[in-house]
Design an enzyme around this catalytic site. Structure first.
Site, PDB file in Angstrom:
ATOM      1  N   THR A  54       0.826  -1.204   0.000  1.00  0.00           N
ATOM      2  CA  THR A  54       0.000   0.000   0.000  1.00  0.00           C
ATOM      3  C   THR A  54       0.861   1.254   0.000  1.00  0.00           C
ATOM      4  O   THR A  54       1.989   1.259   0.507  1.00  0.00           O
ATOM      5  CB  THR A  54      -0.895   0.098   1.243  1.00  0.00           C
ATOM      6  OG1 THR A  54      -0.069   0.254   2.413  1.00  0.00           O
ATOM      7  CG2 THR A  54      -1.806  -1.091   1.387  1.00  0.00           C
ATOM      8  N   ASP A  55       0.304   2.317  -0.548  1.00  0.00           N
ATOM      9  CA  ASP A  55       0.829   3.634  -0.216  1.00  0.00           C
ATOM     10  C   ASP A  55       0.504   3.875   1.255  1.00  0.00           C
ATOM     11  O   ASP A  55      -0.289   3.155   1.861  1.00  0.00           O
ATOM     12  CB  ASP A  55       0.187   4.702  -1.105  1.00  0.00           C
ATOM     13  CG  ASP A  55       1.057   5.944  -1.251  1.00  0.00           C
ATOM     14  OD1 ASP A  55       1.910   6.191  -0.365  1.00  0.00           O
ATOM     15  OD2 ASP A  55       0.900   6.672  -2.244  1.00  0.00           O
ATOM     16  N   TRP A  56       1.143   4.876   1.855  1.00  0.00           N
ATOM     17  CA  TRP A  56       1.044   5.083   3.299  1.00  0.00           C
ATOM     18  C   TRP A  56      -0.382   5.489   3.688  1.00  0.00           C
ATOM     19  O   TRP A  56      -0.873   6.545   3.315  1.00  0.00           O
ATOM     20  CB  TRP A  56       2.065   6.128   3.733  1.00  0.00           C
ATOM     21  CG  TRP A  56       3.372   5.531   4.155  1.00  0.00           C
ATOM     22  CD1 TRP A  56       4.072   5.808   5.298  1.00  0.00           C
ATOM     23  CD2 TRP A  56       4.159   4.534   3.472  1.00  0.00           C
ATOM     24  NE1 TRP A  56       5.227   5.044   5.360  1.00  0.00           N
ATOM     25  CE2 TRP A  56       5.299   4.259   4.254  1.00  0.00           C
ATOM     26  CE3 TRP A  56       4.000   3.832   2.290  1.00  0.00           C
ATOM     27  CZ2 TRP A  56       6.267   3.329   3.881  1.00  0.00           C
ATOM     28  CZ3 TRP A  56       4.965   2.908   1.912  1.00  0.00           C
ATOM     29  CH2 TRP A  56       6.074   2.668   2.704  1.00  0.00           C
ATOM     30  N   GLY A  57      -1.036   4.600   4.428  1.00  0.00           N
ATOM     31  CA  GLY A  57      -2.398   4.855   4.867  1.00  0.00           C
ATOM     32  C   GLY A  57      -3.455   4.559   3.820  1.00  0.00           C
ATOM     33  O   GLY A  57      -4.594   5.008   3.947  1.00  0.00           O
ATOM     34  N   ALA A  58      -3.109   3.785   2.796  1.00  0.00           N
ATOM     35  CA  ALA A  58      -4.054   3.521   1.701  1.00  0.00           C
ATOM     36  C   ALA A  58      -4.865   2.253   1.901  1.00  0.00           C
ATOM     37  O   ALA A  58      -5.573   1.835   0.989  1.00  0.00           O
ATOM     38  CB  ALA A  58      -3.305   3.449   0.371  1.00  0.00           C
TER      39      ALA A  58
END
Length: 769
Positions: free
Chosen positions: A289-293
């Site tokens: 994931t992208d950060w917090g995705a």
């Protein structure tokens, strides 16, 4: 989607969708169930097969994973806290000698630490059109990551592709064209991983704007992330194309994006992860994931997500519980762990790799061990990379190179260096049109990286002036400076800023344009340099008779001033070409100028409809017959080149669809079968040596009038002639057949164009399939 949908439920799902989609257009949509079925479900998640070069790594990984407890497998799938400066960490498993993983930003150099270099940005590399240089940059940049104990480099970027002219992260990618981006991402992935540092190619997929990229609150109500809505043909022919090249090169990981794709979040979208990435492209690595995705728990894992960063609240023990209650197969967790460990083995990080995060202090201003990432051997690549990404777009009266000036006048806020150079430079909570306090060498956000030093234009110019005995006057703060009428040239420096998290407020700013016009009014030899983090329109002053030369200097990294002086004084010959189209006016980009905004009835679920299909950038300008200020692929030199001798080989007659074959990384291996070869001769007709980027465009039947399908950058001495060759493979000549779900060769006449830019193509021909 917010729920996991199996194939068995597809019929009911689509029925629900058909009912919901018939709702009145003026009825506000308040539930995401309205969108179910717009992104087709693809289950189960395919297991990595260890195909091709991955065989040995998979054999080791399966043996390793077989020894793990369920909790240890789970711990591999999500980030954890660690006392270091890495962007994310995977915990160690000491009993099996697995030291964990350090993953860090970004694709243009290592962020948040010391003793590293600021490399030319992705856009700057794109403007160089130099495959060999892109690879060398990747090798030496990744070596710095390795020395610092970074296992995974969070880059390169091929999403965004540049669909939206004002998009805030276009500068991190290479180009607005999938072929150019694909060729350069291949070299970047291959180069970085050759030194044992894994790449995480991003942002997968359709992350084409920053506006509403994440969910947010509006008047106490949650607004979902923007949905990029696209058809299958456009997905394959444009946005998936460079990711396919990254997978072909062996990218160890892929970062899924914040946005929704056809109304299903990118990191839980089974069509894009299970269907396109892991099945069609044969991806052997892991999806991160992208950060917090992460927006779903077990549904995300079943949809093909393998790793969550920087941590998770929904996986952990929930994964083992899901296996116990049958919501998730144990084989899915095994595959997640296997893909992660196989990538570690594939990079040979089990042998002689620095301890994860060894050179990444959690606080640069507290006592910490000195770990030098830089190496003197990278100096030439840093400088050459900075030089080659400059694009000369105007040079009237041979204003450049400078000819023994007695007096130079320097103007503009972009000429000087920053007042301070600190950790996390250029991370702003807004996006101004310009960086008004200093020269711009990198964009903002997680792609901004730390520099060993900044060589600003004014510093480099004054060093040269000292050597030559030139006088230098400067005023870098006034918008309407005084000009000595005896000056040989006025050098004006402006910039155009862009950053993660925000889309740009425009493609020009009044203050900078006013500065240029004011100087040009007083100075007959005004030379403008623009450090631009994306497209910058110049219609306000480009035709002013006193504006004699203009350079798009992009984002050259720490050697900015040094590189510019090499070009200004003719020790280097400009060879960059635009990797995007510069319009005469911003409105020429039409609906693709601005990001999409929430509208009724989808105010809570913003929609961005990619209904232009493949017609972005030069394809759109060609289709609408719009004259650009400077077309895609354009760039001037201090010499001139003639094209001749076009030759087209007899095409290999091939079936419409590629022969069936076991999927390898990158997809069906027959996509890379060569069909036809095009060659041409280039002669340097000027007085100095130079480098030319020969560009091949193909007109595929039933497609855009021209699409880039080859380029070669060649050095040619004055008076000499060289030959360039372009090998065209099956994918290059195919269009995506939605019904057959295959790349399809078209029957008919293919047009061939070779030349200097997308609209300066002196050689034309054709062949028939």
């Amino acid at each position: 989607m917010h729920s996991n949908v199996g194939l068995a439920g597809l019929a009911g799902l689509l029925a629900t969708a058909s009912v919901c989609l018939s709702a009145p257009a003026d009825q506000n949509i308040t539930s995401d169930t309205y969108f179910y079925g717009q992104s087709p479900p693809v289950y189960p998640s395919p297991e990595g097969t260890g195909t091709g070069s991955w065989a040995a790594a998979y054999a080791k990984a399966k043996k390793f994973v077989a020894q793990l407890t369920p909790e240890e497998k789970v711990n591999l799938t999500a980030g954890t806290d660690a006392n270091n400066g890495c962007s994310g960490n995977i915990a160690a498993i000491p009993r099996l000698n697995f030291p964990g993983l350090c993953v860090s930003d970004a694709g243009n150099g290592l962020r948040g630490t010391d003793y590293v270099s600021s490399w030319p940005s992705g856009l700057h590399v794109g403007a160089s059109w130099n495959k060999a240089l892109a690879r060398q940059r990747a090798v030496q940049m990744a070596t710095e990551f390795r020395k610092k104990g970074v296992n995974v480099l969070l880059g390169p970027v091929v999403g965004p592709l540049g669909r939206v002219a004002e998009a805030g992260r276009n500068w991190e990618g290479f180009s607005n064209d999938p072929y150019l981006s694909g060729a350069l991402v291949y070299e970047t992935v291959d180069g970085a991983q050759s030194v044992g540092v894994a790449t995480c190619t991003k942002h997968y997929i359709l992350n084409e704007q920053e506006t509403n990229r994440n969910p947010g609150m509006e008047d106490g109500v949650e607004v979902a992330a923007v949905s990029s809505n696209i058809d299958d043909k456009t997905m394959h022919e444009l946005y998936l194309w460079p990711f396919q090249d990254a997978v072909l090169a062996g990218s160890a990981s892929i970062m899924c994006s914040y946005n929704r794709v056809n109304n299903s979040y990118g990191c839980q979208n089974s069509k894009t992860l299970n269907g396109l990435l892991k099945t069609e492209l044969g991806f052997q690595g892991y999806a991160m994931t992208d950060w917090g995705a992460q927006h779903a728990g077990i549904a995300g894992a079943n949809a093909g997500l393998d790793m969550v960063m920087p941590s998770t609240e929904t996986w952990g023990a929930n994964l083992t519980t899901a296996i116990s209650n049958g919501t998730m197969d144990a084989s899915r967790l095994d595959d997640m762990a296997t893909r992660i460990i196989a990538s570690w083995y594939q990079m040979n990080q089990d042998s002689d790799f620095p301890s994860p995060g060894a050179g990444m202090p959690s606080d640069m201003y507290a006592p910490h061990q000195r770990v030098i990432g830089r190496d003197a051997s990278s100096k030439q690549t840093l400088l050459r990379g900075a030089i080659e990404g400059h694009v000369l777009v105007k040079n009237n009266h041979s204003a450049l190179p400078l000819k023994s000036p007695q007096l130079l006048s320097v103007f503009g806020y972009d000429a000087k260096g920053p007042n301070a150079l600190k950790q996390n430079f250029n991370w702003l909570s807004y996006s101004p049109a310009i960086q008004e306090n200093h020269t711009l060498w990198v964009g903002g956000g997680s792609g901004a990286n730390n520099a060993a030093y900044i060589d600003a234009p004014i510093d480099a110019i004054q060093r040269q002036a000292y050597e030559d005995g030139t006088s230098v006057l400067y005023d870098i703060s006034s918008e309407d400076p005084e000009v000595d009428p005896t000056t040989d040239a006025c050098l004006v420096f402006i910039n155009s800023y862009a950053t993660e998290g925000w889309d740009r407020p425009g493609l020009a700013d009044n203050s900078s344009d006013t500065l240029v016009k004011n100087v040009a009014r007083k100075c007959a030899n005004t030379i403008v340099t623009i450090h631009n983090a994306g497209i910058r329109v110049v219609g306000e002053w480009i035709d002013h008779e006193n504006v004699t030369a203009v350079i798009f200097a992009h984002l050259p990294g720490q050697d900015s001033g040094r590189a510019l002086v090499e070009l200004l004084y003719g020790r280097a010959n400009p060879s960059g070409k635009l990797p995007y189209t510069v319009a005469k006016k911003a409105e020429d980009y039409g609906s693709l100028l601005h990001p999409s905004l929430p509208e009724t009835p989808y105010g809570l679920f913003p929609q961005s409809d990619f209904d232009e299909g493949v017609y972005i950038d030069y394809r759109a300008f060609d289709r609408a017959n719009i004259t650009a200020q400077f077309e895609f692929g354009f760039g001037l030199s201090y010499t001139s080149f003639d094209y001749s001798g076009l030759q087209i080989s007899n095409p290999k007659q091939s079936p419409q669809y590629p022969p069936s074959a076991a999927i390898q990384q990158g997809g069906n291996p027959h996509l890379w079968d060569n069909i036809v070869t095009v060659s041409a001769e280039i002669k340097n007709t000027g007085r100095v040596a130079g480098a030319e980027v020969a560009q091949l465009y193909i007109g595929i039947p039933n497609g855009p009038v021209r699409q880039l399908r080859g380029f070669e950058k060649v050095d040619v001495s004055a008076g000499e002639t060289t030959q360039v060759q372009f090998a065209l493979n099956r994918r290059d000549l195919s269009t995506w057949d939605v019904e057959a779900q295959q790349w399809s060769l078209q029957r008919g006449t293919y047009r061939v164009y070779v030349g200097r830019s997308s609209r300066d193509l002196p050689l034309t021909g054709s062949f028939t399939l």
